[in-house]
Design a protein around this motif. Structure first.
Motif, PDB file in Angstrom:
ATOM      1  N   ASP A  47       5.592  10.700   3.418  1.00  0.00           N
ATOM      2  CA  ASP A  47       4.408  11.349   3.971  1.00  0.00           C
ATOM      3  C   ASP A  47       3.390  10.281   4.383  1.00  0.00           C
ATOM      4  N   PHE A  48       2.265  10.724   4.909  1.00  0.00           N
ATOM      5  CA  PHE A  48       1.269   9.791   5.441  1.00  0.00           C
ATOM      6  C   PHE A  48       0.792   8.805   4.376  1.00  0.00           C
ATOM      7  N   ASP A  49       0.455   9.310   3.186  1.00  0.00           N
ATOM      8  CA  ASP A  49      -0.068   8.438   2.129  1.00  0.00           C
ATOM      9  C   ASP A  49       0.964   7.396   1.705  1.00  0.00           C
ATOM     10  N   THR A  50       2.238   7.820   1.635  1.00  0.00           N
ATOM     11  CA  THR A  50       3.287   6.876   1.237  1.00  0.00           C
ATOM     12  C   THR A  50       3.498   5.822   2.319  1.00  0.00           C
ATOM     13  N   ARG A  51       3.473   6.263   3.590  1.00  0.00           N
ATOM     14  CA  ARG A  51       3.618   5.290   4.689  1.00  0.00           C
ATOM     15  C   ARG A  51       2.478   4.282   4.649  1.00  0.00           C
ATOM     16  N   ARG A  52       1.314   4.763   4.314  1.00  0.00           N
ATOM     17  CA  ARG A  52       0.152   3.878   4.235  1.00  0.00           C
ATOM     18  C   ARG A  52       0.340   2.826   3.127  1.00  0.00           C
ATOM     19  N   LYS A  53       0.840   3.287   1.966  1.00  0.00           N
ATOM     20  CA  LYS A  53       1.104   2.365   0.855  1.00  0.00           C
ATOM     21  C   LYS A  53       2.136   1.311   1.248  1.00  0.00           C
ATOM     22  N   ILE A  54       3.166   1.751   1.962  1.00  0.00           N
ATOM     23  CA  ILE A  54       4.227   0.828   2.386  1.00  0.00           C
ATOM     24  C   ILE A  54       3.654  -0.249   3.299  1.00  0.00           C
ATOM     25  N   ILE A  55       2.810   0.160   4.232  1.00  0.00           N
ATOM     26  CA  ILE A  55       2.204  -0.783   5.180  1.00  0.00           C
ATOM     27  C   ILE A  55       1.354  -1.821   4.443  1.00  0.00           C
TER      28      ILE A  55
END
Length: 467
Positions: free
Chosen positions: A298-306
């Motif tokens: 999801d968006f929050d997880t993608r943000r953490k990955i980045i």
């Protein structure tokens, strides 16, 4: 200001922790308290394992404070509950007695089985793990899309073969982190138990080894090799589909390892019930342990990955830039990492300060150069991967539904997504007549309107081809 922000972040973390605690214990009920024996009713083995891994010390302190010392903690599992013939065994843990971890038994357990096939020349020390060091839990970014699978994976790594999660069957789409979790389990087991033999390999490698052994009339040594393993991790198990002889060998290896308390971890792009042309006895064994789905982040997880990836490369982006990047790449982790690497490379080569405008321009350039050419070979590749077939099976003359249906879907998409004529499609599909292609296209069009399964296939394949 910074202190206020840190306090706010700590408060958010506390709220998340409280929410996680409430969600877990909301479904756990005290059944009885008799003679210092407290019994908790839990929905499944997962709850028991999770409580023991994360809240045992907290429960221990609470029980000592409110009841006294020497309290024995018992569990009653609502699903797959034993008939009551055996008493639970207790063991002391941090001052209280708790039940020993219960292994869900779908078949009788045999202790200390002797392997009648082990050849004297094979030694455990000769088995390479094939694990990739950087695919560890430390480098795995956890989010809502993968939290359940990640939690179970960590639990297994602490007690491989001794939890209810054997086998662990991790499934999900392409590039969502299944392989990373599989390697992380193996690496953590090797770290916790250096003496254990861990083996990771793809199902394609397993098939190649079996075929080579069969040609050399050496199947016994093939099984000897795998029966020496303590933790077996096989990636993309769906590719065993249609390979009856390999499935037979896998079945016997699986049974031997499982009966001896060895851990098995499998990954697949489909849930067990959705894998076609796999023996029913093998599918049933997939269901013995736990099936955990890993979804697209999801968006929050993608943000953490980045943020995690860029921080390890010494690159800092503004919040607006991170949000834009997380919002643009939605399909899977692999594609997201690819875009991040491209942005890093662009910035390094051109020695440019990254701005939001430059980031947008870079992503647009990446997108324009990465547009997929959808042609008939590409369609065949996607269909084969989805159904776990190889190209020879797809183009064969087999009329078995498990092969004929994927073939018709490939013909349908070849007509829908390319400019090829019916004759050209027939030629590319193994020399089929143009009338056969016409019939296949019309059949899929008509049946997908009324058949939910076919409709799902069309939807899934359409999304995959356009990714």
């Amino acid at each position: 200001m910074r202190d206020n922000l840190n306090a706010a972040e700590d408060n958010d973390d506390l709220k998340k922790l409280e929410k996680s605690f409430d969600l877990l214990f909301d479904k756990v009920q005290p059944l009885s308290l008799v003679n210092h024996n407290l019994t908790l009713l839990v929905p499944s083995d997962f709850y028991k394992e999770y409580i023991e891994d994360n809240y045992l010390s907290l429960l221990s302190a609470a029980l000592r404070k409110n009841i006294g010392k020497g309290v024995k903690l018992w569990y009653s599992v609502m699903e797959n509950k034993p008939a009551g013939k055996e008493k639970p065994i207790t063991q002391k843990v941090k001052g209280i007695s708790t039940p020993a971890p219960k292994i869900q038994e779908a078949m009788p357990k045999a202790k200390n089985l002797v392997n009648p096939l082990v050849a004297p020349g094979i030694r455990k020390v000769n088995i390479e793990s094939n694990l990739i060091p950087h695919l560890s839990f430390d480098n795995f970014v956890e989010g809502e899309s993968n939290k359940f699978a990640s939690t179970v994976a960590k639990s297994i790594a602490k007690r491989p073969g001794a939890t209810a999660f054997n086998p662990l069957f991790i499934h999900g789409g392409v590039g969502v982190g299944k392989t990373h979790l599989a390697h992380a389990i193996g690496l953590e087991v090797k770290n916790n138990f250096p003496e254990k033999v861990v083996l990771y390999l793809s199902s394609e490698k397993f098939i190649q080894q079996f075929v080579s052994a069969a040609k050399a009339q050496n199947k016994t040594d093939f099984q000897n090799y795998y029966q020496m393993v303590d933790v077996l991790v096989i990636d993309d198990i769906q590719f065993l589909s249609g390979k009856a002889a390999t499935q037979d060998s896998f079945f016997h290896i699986f049974d031997y390892l499982h009966q001896n308390g060895k851990q098995i971890v499998l990954t697949s792009d489909k849930a067990p019930v959705d894998i076609q042309d796999i023996q029913e006895r093998i599918v049933s064994r997939f269901k013995w342990g736990l099936s955990a789905e890993v979804k697209s982040p999801d968006f929050d997880t993608r943000r953490k990955i980045i943020v995690d990836k860029l921080s390890r490369d010494g690159i800092v982006l503004t919040d607006d830039m991170v949000d834009y990047l997380a919002g643009e790449v939605k399909s899977n982790v692999r594609e997201l990492i690819g875009v991040i690497n491209s942005v890093i490379a662009y910035s390094t080569i051109y020695k440019s300060e990254l701005s939001l405008e430059l980031l947008k321009d870079t992503i647009n350039k990446i997108a324009s150069t990465q547009k997929k050419v959808i042609n008939i070979p590409y369609i065949q590749e996607v269909v084969c991967e989805y159904f776990g077939l190889n190209r020879e099976q797809l183009l064969s003359k087999s009329r078995k539904r498990d092969i004929a249906l994927p073939r018709q879907l490939a013909m349908y998409f070849s007509k829908e997504l390319t400019n090829a004529t019916f004759s050209k499609i027939g030629e590319e599909m193994g020399g089929k007549d143009h009338s056969t292609v016409m019939y296949a296209v019309e059949t899929i069009k008509d049946v997908s309107k009324i058949d939910k399964e076919i409709k799902k296939y069309v939807k899934d394949l359409s999304e995959r081809m356009k990714q």
